[in-house]
Enzyme design. Structure first.
Site, PDB file in Angstrom:
ATOM      1  N   LYS A 151       0.825  -1.210   0.000  1.00 26.17           N
ATOM      2  CA  LYS A 151       0.000   0.000   0.000  1.00 26.17           C
ATOM      3  C   LYS A 151       0.863   1.266   0.000  1.00 26.17           C
ATOM      4  O   LYS A 151       1.897   1.331   0.677  1.00 26.17           O
ATOM      5  CB  LYS A 151      -0.912  -0.015   1.228  1.00 26.17           C
ATOM      6  CG  LYS A 151      -1.934   1.108   1.317  1.00 26.17           C
ATOM      7  CD  LYS A 151      -2.812   0.917   2.543  1.00 26.17           C
ATOM      8  CE  LYS A 151      -3.812   2.042   2.737  1.00 26.17           C
ATOM      9  NZ  LYS A 151      -4.660   1.832   3.930  1.00 26.17           N
ATOM     10  N   SER A 204      -9.414   2.602   3.278  1.00 27.57           N
ATOM     11  CA  SER A 204      -8.462   3.244   2.400  1.00 27.57           C
ATOM     12  C   SER A 204      -7.569   2.280   1.630  1.00 27.57           C
ATOM     13  O   SER A 204      -6.828   2.685   0.737  1.00 27.57           O
ATOM     14  CB  SER A 204      -7.580   4.198   3.224  1.00 27.57           C
ATOM     15  OG  SER A 204      -6.769   3.495   4.145  1.00 27.57           O
ATOM     16  N   SER A 223      -9.963   0.473   7.388  1.00 27.75           N
ATOM     17  CA  SER A 223      -9.358   0.510   6.057  1.00 27.75           C
ATOM     18  C   SER A 223      -8.869  -0.823   5.520  1.00 27.75           C
ATOM     19  O   SER A 223      -8.500  -0.913   4.350  1.00 27.75           O
ATOM     20  CB  SER A 223      -8.207   1.522   6.037  1.00 27.75           C
ATOM     21  OG  SER A 223      -8.703   2.828   6.176  1.00 27.75           O
TER      22      SER A 223
END
Length: 498
Positions: free
Chosen positions: A76, A151, A175
């Site tokens: 990520k 996210s 997230s």
């Protein structure tokens, strides 16, 4: 079977077994993952940085005896450092290029994983839909007109699209779990202190943020946690050590458990019939597995709790922008998105005393929630209040956009001191997902489970929240429910190989 079909059919553990047997090479896996990503990314937009050259080099030198040797992976673009790889944090602000690896990255590479890219996130991880001015909209492989959640939306998109079997993700307010619920994946939000964030940071968002992964199978999630968890000398705390391995827990029968189900909205907002159907499906699976399920309430998880959480996040973002200003050497408020500016300015309004008092209220509420749920092996509850939203659905429009513009351009953030206006913005920000922040505050582990597909063909997962430090029970329960349901065989109807 083609190598692309191997990526599609096999989980990470299965791919690594083929490498160990000599039936496939790391380079073949990496090249197939890169080729598939090049094919599908124009439709789903899940990539922040391509690291193809580094991946190809790693595939040639990886230790084939490593547990996950040669397995393609993605990291990520937020809150983690890879030496020499630009980190954008989903923002147009100047990039950060670290000269070191995070401990977690070191452990991922030691496990044999080979990162082929970094994945998109909303700016600073602040939205639960992965849409940003810097990178645009990340889309759901199940239906590209819908969100992947956020996210860790880029991570869930790349896994759901069959490019990689497992991807790094992080969770500060849902997230990991929200993207998993939107894309039909397993997502373990780990206990606080289970995986170190060092040396990039000591903790993030007052300890609310944790790192782990999204995956297609329970055993991948458990195996990867076995390979990456544990204390670090620079980490301020560590979760209770497991009694055995997480992989062994995922493979064993959990026995007869006493579970609870929590159906209410902490914000008192609408919950869709599809979300209730997903929760019913989870309860039915649990009872089929031989477990008892009791309906409970969590009165401490209320609007005041969520307001204190929002205040804590606001102050964290205000502090982050101060640090970024010092790093870059200038004010970056003009580089970031309007909503991020408004949130940071609200955080600047909060005094140190107010922030501390809010955190103490959250800690007190956490102690009560942990006490109230201690007799249950896990509590089933929703992750998202509605099926995966259409892309752009969370963008402020009409009066909401006008208010945000006024707050921003006229610097009237002080108006958020009025409870009614603050409450309206809180509801607008969280109407899609009301629950996940509870476990970020309490520090409990919670795993998103892909138990349901809506009438429109979209995944809709729920979560099982466990006792502090007890991922083992959650993995054991999740592994059993996976066997009963067969969700590990479910795939998005998106560029199906062959």
């Amino acid at each position: 079977m083609s190598v692309e079909q191997v990526l599609w059919e096999y989980d990470a553990v299965g791919q690594a077994e083929l490498v160990r047997k000599g039936e496939i090479s790391p380079s073949e896996l990496v090249e197939a993952a890169i080729a598939r990503l090049e094919k599908v990314n124009p439709q789903i937009n899940c990539v922040a940085e391509k690291t193809y050259d580094q991946a190809r080099a790693a595939a040639k030198t990886v230790d084939r005896n490593a547990p996950l040797a040669g397995v393609p992976f993605a990291i990520k673009d937020l809150g983690i450092a890879q030496k020499g790889i630009a980190t954008h944090s989903g923002s147009r602000a100047p990039v950060f290029v670290p000269d070191f690896d995070s401990v977690l990255v070191e452990r991922q590479r030691a496990a044999g994983l080979i990162p082929i890219c970094t994945t998109t996130s909303p700016e600073y991880g602040l939205r639960l839909m992965t849409e940003s001015a810097a990178f645009g909209i990340t889309r759901n492989p199940w239906n590209t007109g819908h969100t992947t959640g956020g996210s860790s939306g880029g991570a869930s998109s790349i896994v759901s699209a069959g490019v990689v079997a497992v991807a790094h993700a992080s969770d500060g307010g849902g997230s990991i779990r929200v993207p998993s619920a939107c894309t039909g994946l397993v997502g373990m939000k780990t206990s606080r202190g289970r995986v170190p964030l060092s040396p990039l940071v000591t903790e993030s968002w007052y300890g609310f943020v944790v790192d782990h992964a999204v995956s297609r199978t329970v055993r991948d999630s458990a195996t990867l946690l076995d390979l990456t968890h544990g204390p670090d000398p620079l980490a301020p705390y560590a979760a209770r050590p497991p009694k055995g391995t997480f992989a062994a827990a995922a493979a064993r029968d959990p026995g007869r458990l006493t579970l609870a189900v929590y159906r209410k909205s902490p914000l008192g907002l609408e919950i869709s019939a599809e979300t209730q159907a997903a929760l019913d499906a989870a309860v039915a699976l649990a009872r089929e597995g031989g477990h008892s399920v009791e309906e409970i309430d969590l009165p401490t998880a209320d609007r005041a709790f969520m307001a204190d959480f929002a205040g804590s996040v606001s102050s964290s973002i205000a502090g982050l922008l101060r640090i970024e200003r010092a790093r870059v050497g200038r004010d970056i408020s003009g580089d970031i998105e309007r909503a991020s500016r408004v949130l940071a300015r609200y955080g600047e309004l909060l005094t140190a005393g107010e922030t501390y008092a809010g955190l103490e209220r959250l800690h007190a509420a956490s102690r009560q929630i942990i006490t109230d749920t201690a007799r249950y092996a896990a509590v089933l509850m929703p992750v998202i209040a509605h099926p995966p939203l259409a892309v752009g659905a969370m963008d402020p429009k009409g009066a909401d956009e006008f208010i945000e513009n006024v707050l921003d351009k006229l610097r009237l953030t002080w108006l958020l001191r009025f409870p009614q206006l603050f409450g309206q913005l809180l509801d607008k920000s969280l109407w899609f997902t009301h629950w996940p922040a509870i476990q970020n505050v309490t520090g409990q582990p919670s795993i998103a489970l892909p138990v349901h597909v809506t009438k429109a063909g979209l995944p809709l997962g729920i979560q099982a929240a466990g006792r502090p430090g007890d991922e083992e029970t959650l993995y054991s329960l999740a592994g059993q429910l996976e066997k009963i349901s067969g969700w590990d065989k479910r795939r998005a109807p998106f560029h199906v190989p062959g």
